[in-house]
Structure formats: structure tokens, C-alpha cells
Design a protein around this motif. Structure first.
Motif, mmCIF file in Angstrom:
data_model
loop_
_atom_site.group_PDB
_atom_site.id
_atom_site.type_symbol
_atom_site.label_atom_id
_atom_site.label_comp_id
_atom_site.label_asym_id
_atom_site.label_seq_id
_atom_site.Cartn_x
_atom_site.Cartn_y
_atom_site.Cartn_z
ATOM 1 N N SER A 130 -1.478 -10.539 14.710
ATOM 2 C CA SER A 130 -2.178 -9.259 14.543
ATOM 3 C C SER A 130 -1.195 -8.124 14.281
ATOM 4 O O SER A 130 -1.464 -7.235 13.462
ATOM 5 C CB SER A 130 -3.009 -8.933 15.787
ATOM 6 N N ALA A 131 -0.066 -8.161 14.951
ATOM 7 C CA ALA A 131 0.969 -7.138 14.729
ATOM 8 C C ALA A 131 1.450 -7.182 13.283
ATOM 9 O O ALA A 131 1.565 -6.144 12.619
ATOM 10 C CB ALA A 131 2.142 -7.357 15.685
ATOM 11 N N GLY A 132 1.697 -8.387 12.779
ATOM 12 C CA GLY A 132 2.108 -8.536 11.385
ATOM 13 C C GLY A 132 1.028 -8.085 10.414
ATOM 14 O O GLY A 132 1.322 -7.474 9.374
ATOM 15 N N ASP A 133 -0.221 -8.367 10.760
ATOM 16 C CA ASP A 133 -1.345 -7.923 9.908
ATOM 17 C C ASP A 133 -1.404 -6.402 9.821
ATOM 18 O O ASP A 133 -1.762 -5.854 8.770
ATOM 19 C CB ASP A 133 -2.671 -8.465 10.441
ATOM 20 N N GLU A 134 -1.075 -5.727 10.885
ATOM 21 C CA GLU A 134 -1.079 -4.262 10.867
ATOM 22 C C GLU A 134 0.023 -3.718 9.956
ATOM 23 O O GLU A 134 -0.170 -2.713 9.266
ATOM 24 C CB GLU A 134 -0.945 -3.700 12.279
ATOM 25 N N VAL A 135 1.155 -4.375 9.938
ATOM 26 C CA VAL A 135 2.229 -3.967 9.018
ATOM 27 C C VAL A 135 1.760 -4.193 7.578
ATOM 28 O O VAL A 135 1.982 -3.339 6.708
ATOM 29 C CB VAL A 135 3.546 -4.717 9.311
ATOM 30 N N LYS A 136 1.096 -5.329 7.343
ATOM 31 C CA LYS A 136 0.535 -5.585 6.003
ATOM 32 C C LYS A 136 -0.487 -4.517 5.639
ATOM 33 O O LYS A 136 -0.554 -4.081 4.490
ATOM 34 C CB LYS A 136 -0.134 -6.968 5.955
ATOM 35 N N ARG A 137 -1.300 -4.112 6.612
ATOM 36 C CA ARG A 137 -2.297 -3.066 6.363
ATOM 37 C C ARG A 137 -1.613 -1.776 5.927
ATOM 38 O O ARG A 137 -2.054 -1.104 4.991
ATOM 39 C CB ARG A 137 -3.153 -2.823 7.608
ATOM 40 N N CYS A 138 -0.526 -1.430 6.584
ATOM 41 C CA CYS A 138 0.235 -0.246 6.179
ATOM 42 C C CYS A 138 0.696 -0.389 4.740
ATOM 43 O O CYS A 138 0.563 0.548 3.941
ATOM 44 C CB CYS A 138 1.432 -0.033 7.113
ATOM 45 N N GLN A 139 1.196 -1.571 4.398
ATOM 46 C CA GLN A 139 1.671 -1.770 3.018
ATOM 47 C C GLN A 139 0.513 -1.691 2.029
ATOM 48 O O GLN A 139 0.676 -1.140 0.935
ATOM 49 C CB GLN A 139 2.413 -3.097 2.872
ATOM 50 N N ASP A 140 -0.638 -2.208 2.378
ATOM 51 C CA ASP A 140 -1.816 -2.100 1.502
ATOM 52 C C ASP A 140 -2.175 -0.629 1.272
ATOM 53 O O ASP A 140 -2.537 -0.230 0.163
ATOM 54 C CB ASP A 140 -3.015 -2.853 2.099
ATOM 55 N N ILE A 141 -2.076 0.172 2.310
ATOM 56 C CA ILE A 141 -2.346 1.609 2.200
ATOM 57 C C ILE A 141 -1.337 2.255 1.256
ATOM 58 O O ILE A 141 -1.696 3.030 0.364
ATOM 59 C CB ILE A 141 -2.304 2.277 3.598
ATOM 60 N N VAL A 142 -0.078 1.924 1.451
ATOM 61 C CA VAL A 142 0.986 2.461 0.598
ATOM 62 C C VAL A 142 0.735 2.076 -0.857
ATOM 63 O O VAL A 142 0.820 2.923 -1.762
ATOM 64 C CB VAL A 142 2.365 1.950 1.083
ATOM 65 N N ASP A 143 0.409 0.812 -1.077
ATOM 66 C CA ASP A 143 0.148 0.339 -2.451
ATOM 67 C C ASP A 143 -1.041 1.072 -3.072
ATOM 68 O O ASP A 143 -0.978 1.479 -4.236
ATOM 69 C CB ASP A 143 -0.101 -1.172 -2.458
ATOM 70 N N SER A 144 -2.101 1.246 -2.294
ATOM 71 C CA SER A 144 -3.306 1.902 -2.837
ATOM 72 C C SER A 144 -3.071 3.385 -3.123
ATOM 73 O O SER A 144 -3.769 3.982 -3.941
ATOM 74 C CB SER A 144 -4.499 1.728 -1.893
ATOM 75 N N ASN A 145 -2.064 3.963 -2.471
ATOM 76 C CA ASN A 145 -1.727 5.374 -2.712
ATOM 77 C C ASN A 145 -0.630 5.544 -3.760
ATOM 78 O O ASN A 145 -0.116 6.647 -3.954
ATOM 79 C CB ASN A 145 -1.314 6.055 -1.407
ATOM 80 N N GLY A 146 -0.283 4.447 -4.417
ATOM 81 C CA GLY A 146 0.715 4.524 -5.491
ATOM 82 C C GLY A 146 2.142 4.729 -5.018
ATOM 83 O O GLY A 146 2.985 5.200 -5.785
ATOM 84 N N ALA A 147 2.431 4.361 -3.796
ATOM 85 C CA ALA A 147 3.772 4.578 -3.255
ATOM 86 C C ALA A 147 4.547 3.276 -3.062
ATOM 87 O O ALA A 147 5.531 3.242 -2.315
ATOM 88 C CB ALA A 147 3.674 5.343 -1.943
ATOM 89 N N HIS A 148 4.113 2.204 -3.746
ATOM 90 C CA HIS A 148 4.849 0.939 -3.654
ATOM 91 C C HIS A 148 6.274 1.174 -4.150
ATOM 92 O O HIS A 148 6.498 1.855 -5.126
ATOM 93 C CB HIS A 148 4.172 -0.165 -4.474
ATOM 94 N N GLY A 149 7.213 0.601 -3.469
ATOM 95 C CA GLY A 149 8.611 0.788 -3.838
ATOM 96 C C GLY A 149 9.254 1.959 -3.112
ATOM 97 O O GLY A 149 10.447 2.193 -3.251
ATOM 98 N N SER A 150 8.483 2.681 -2.321
ATOM 99 C CA SER A 150 9.043 3.787 -1.539
ATOM 100 C C SER A 150 9.797 3.233 -0.333
ATOM 101 O O SER A 150 9.797 2.022 -0.083
ATOM 102 C CB SER A 150 7.918 4.715 -1.069
ATOM 103 N N PHE A 151 10.379 4.120 0.423
ATOM 104 C CA PHE A 151 11.090 3.697 1.628
ATOM 105 C C PHE A 151 10.147 2.988 2.596
ATOM 106 O O PHE A 151 10.573 2.134 3.372
ATOM 107 C CB PHE A 151 11.776 4.889 2.310
ATOM 108 N N ILE A 152 8.859 3.316 2.548
ATOM 109 C CA ILE A 152 7.894 2.665 3.448
ATOM 110 C C ILE A 152 7.816 1.173 3.135
ATOM 111 O O ILE A 152 7.775 0.341 4.051
ATOM 112 C CB ILE A 152 6.500 3.326 3.363
ATOM 113 N N THR A 153 7.812 0.836 1.858
ATOM 114 C CA THR A 153 7.758 -0.577 1.461
ATOM 115 C C THR A 153 8.967 -1.331 1.999
ATOM 116 O O THR A 153 8.833 -2.443 2.530
ATOM 117 C CB THR A 153 7.678 -0.707 -0.075
#
Length: 176
Positions: A130-153
Motif C-alpha cells: 500500500s505504501a508503494g501504491d501511494e508513491v505510484k499514485r503521486c507519480q500518476d498525479i505528476v504525470d497527469s499534470n504534465g510534470a513527468h521528468g520533474s524532480f518529483i519523478t
């Protein structure tokens, strides 16, 4: 009891104590950690995570090693969440993602903090997953906001890999 008897008993206990201590340190440092990490998908990450904690040097069981990895994940997920809180400017996609990612990391931290106290080993694995899924959820949010490749990724990739390591170690722990 005479002082000679006391002396004999004292030396018996001293020798027994020294013998048990020497048995702990008779194996080479990190022997168990090296064995465990050699079987992981990412042995280098495993070694880096586990050797960052002095408890791993003479660890002899998978529960200790799993706890070390979980502690590492909690520490780094907390630092990540706190870092996100401090970001006040950046590209719109990054800024839009931070609030939801902080929530995801709060859930990650909570799941990791409780996982090792579960009575059922399968719940330990579930919490880590579940902890890993939450990190994936954050990445999905980042991707949907067009910030893939940012420091968050970059950060999410690291934390997600550590969560996978924790999950793998927990799986080994549950087999014991």
C-alpha cells in the motif's frame, strides 16, 4: 559460599558471556546482508539501504533486515514529504501536484510505520505494498499534470524502488 566458589562461578559466567559475544561476531560483517541482497532484483540498492544502518553489520535474520529497510523507507519518505512542503515556486504542473503528493506520502509513511507491528505477516506485506501504491499514485498525479521528468519523478522512482525492496524482504520474512 567461599570466595573461591564465587570466583569460579564468576569466571564461568564471564567465559560463557565472552563466548556468546564472540559467536555473534564470528561471521564476517554483512555476511547475511550480502546473501539476502544477492537474491534481490536490485542488489546494489539493497546493499546501499541495508548498510546505511549499523544494525545490519552482524544481522542474522530477515526480520531485522526488513526492519532496517522499512526504517530507511520511512525516513526518506518523511524527508520527501517535508521537502515537498518547502517548495514554493516551480512549473505549474509541479506546483499543482505537490499537495496531492504530500497526501500520498502521508499515507506512505503511515503504512510503513505500522507494517512491522502487524500480528499477521501478510498484513505487513499488504501495508508495504500500500505504501508503494501511494508513491505510484503521486507519480500518476505528476504525470497527469504534465510534470513527468520533474524532480518529483526522480524522487518517486527512488522511494518506489525502496518500497519494492521492503516488500521483497517482507515476503522472505513471511516465509520463515
Amino acid at each position: 559460599m567461599t570466595s573461591l566458589s564465587f570466583t569460579k562461578i564468576f569466571f564461568f559466567f564471564l567465559i560463557t558471556l565472552l563466548s556468546s559475544i564472540s559467536n555473534v561476531y564470528s561471521s564476517p560483517p554483512y555476511e547475511f546482508v550480502n546473501q539476502v541482497c544477492s537474491k534481490q532484483d536490485n542488489p546494489n540498492l539493497c546493499l546501499e539501504v541495508l548498510k546505511s544502518d549499523s544494525r545490519s553489520e552482524f544481522a542474522q535474520n530477515i526480520t531485522i533486515v526488513t526492519q532496517i529497510a522499512v526504517d530507511f523507507a520511512v525516513k526518506n519518505a518523511t524527508k520527501t514529504r517535508d521537502y515537498f512542503r518547502g517548495v514554493t515556486a516551480g512549473p505549474p504542473g509541479v506546483m499543482k501536484s505537490l499537495s496531492d503528493c504530500m497526501d500520498a506520502y502521508n499515507n506512505t509513511i503511515t503504512s510503513l510505520k505500522i507494517c512491522m507491528s502487524e500480528d499477521d505477516c501478510s498484513l505487513t506485506s499488504y501495508d508495504i505494498h500500500s505504501a508503494g501504491d501511494e508513491v505510484k499514485r503521486c507519480q500518476d498525479i505528476v504525470d497527469s499534470n504534465g510534470a513527468h521528468g520533474s524532480f518529483i519523478t526522480s524522487i518517486n522512482t527512488i522511494i518506489e524502488n525502496v518500497c519494492w525492496l521492503c516488500e521483497s524482504l517482507a515476503s522472505l520474512m513471511c516465509k520463515d
